[in-house]
Design an enzyme around this catalytic site. Structure first.
Site, PDB file in Angstrom:
ATOM      1  N   ALA A 189      72.035  57.325  22.683  1.00  0.00           N
ATOM      2  CA  ALA A 189      72.750  57.186  23.949  1.00  0.00           C
ATOM      3  C   ALA A 189      73.980  58.072  23.950  1.00  0.00           C
ATOM      4  O   ALA A 189      74.567  58.344  22.907  1.00  0.00           O
ATOM      5  CB  ALA A 189      73.156  55.726  24.158  1.00  0.00           C
ATOM      6  N   ASP A 190      74.381  58.483  25.128  1.00  0.00           N
ATOM      7  CA  ASP A 190      75.661  59.161  25.288  1.00  0.00           C
ATOM      8  C   ASP A 190      76.756  58.099  25.301  1.00  0.00           C
ATOM      9  O   ASP A 190      76.486  56.908  25.473  1.00  0.00           O
ATOM     10  CB  ASP A 190      75.660  59.981  26.585  1.00  0.00           C
ATOM     11  CG  ASP A 190      76.502  61.246  26.468  1.00  0.00           C
ATOM     12  OD1 ASP A 190      77.422  61.277  25.618  1.00  0.00           O
ATOM     13  OD2 ASP A 190      76.254  62.189  27.224  1.00  0.00           O
ATOM     14  N   GLY A 191      77.988  58.521  25.123  1.00  0.00           N
ATOM     15  CA  GLY A 191      79.111  57.591  24.999  1.00  0.00           C
ATOM     16  C   GLY A 191      79.213  56.591  26.130  1.00  0.00           C
ATOM     17  O   GLY A 191      79.257  56.978  27.293  1.00  0.00           O
TER      18      GLY A 191
END
Length: 198
Positions: A189-191
């Site tokens: 996942a991205d942040g």
């Protein structure tokens, strides 16, 4: 064990890290072999500092120059992006899976999957109003080339495609990436993107 990551939107983005020209400038050279050599040096630097994974911006196709992350794209051409994506992967990981274990190589997580560069209004994380044909012909070729080059992982994009957020897009992350392409590596996942789904 813990895998330490470093941001690599264009080279090694860290204090005293070696930066390369932004992707738009690299793409303008039409010289993937040169980029492969440059990313080889970046990988050696990252590994010498104790990290194991490079988060490489390579998959976004630029459609709206108002998008504030335009410099992360190699351009608007999917063929160009595919050639530069595979060059970045081979430069950082090596030509074979065995090379990735070397003291001067790091695993690559390619970002962003996918269509983040075509967000409506040029707004980061905005919806991507695209259909199946555009998804496959424009936005997936670079990811497919990265997978073929042996990329260790992919990072999901913040945006949604046809109303489905990429982080919760089973058709994209499981149907296409895992089942259709046979990818068995990392998907991350991205942040704070998972939190945004709530």
């Amino acid at each position: 064990p813990v895998l330490l990551t470093e941001e690599c939107p264009h080279g090694h983005q860290a204090l005293d890290g070696t930066l390369l020209p932004v992707n738009l400038a690299a793409g303008a050279t039409w010289n993937p072999a040169l980029l492969q050599r440059a990313y080889g040096y970046a990988a050696a630097e990252i590994r010498s500092r104790g990290a194991h994974v490079g988060l490489v911006s390579a998959l976004d196709i630029l459609h709206d120059p108002r998008w504030g992350r335009s410099e992360e794209c190699y351009g608007e051409d999917p063929y160009l992006a595919a050639r530069f994506t595979e060059a970045a992967v081979r430069g950082m990981q090596g030509e074979t899976p065995e090379e990735m274990a070397g003291p001067d190589k790091v695993a690559v997580v390619l970002k962003h999957l996918c269509a983040q560069g075509t967000a409506q209004g040029g707004r980061n994380a905005g919806p991507a109003p695209i259909g199946e044909r555009e998804l496959r012909e424009i936005h997936l070729p670079a990811a497919m080339a990265g997978k073929a080059a042996g990329a260790a992982g992919f990072m999901a994009a913040y945006n949604e495609i046809d109303g489905v957020p990429c982080h919760a897009n089973k058709r994209l992350l499981t149907g296409i990436l895992r089942e259709e392409w046979g990818f068995d590596g990392i998907v991350m996942a991205d942040g704070v993107a998972i939190d945004r789904l709530l």
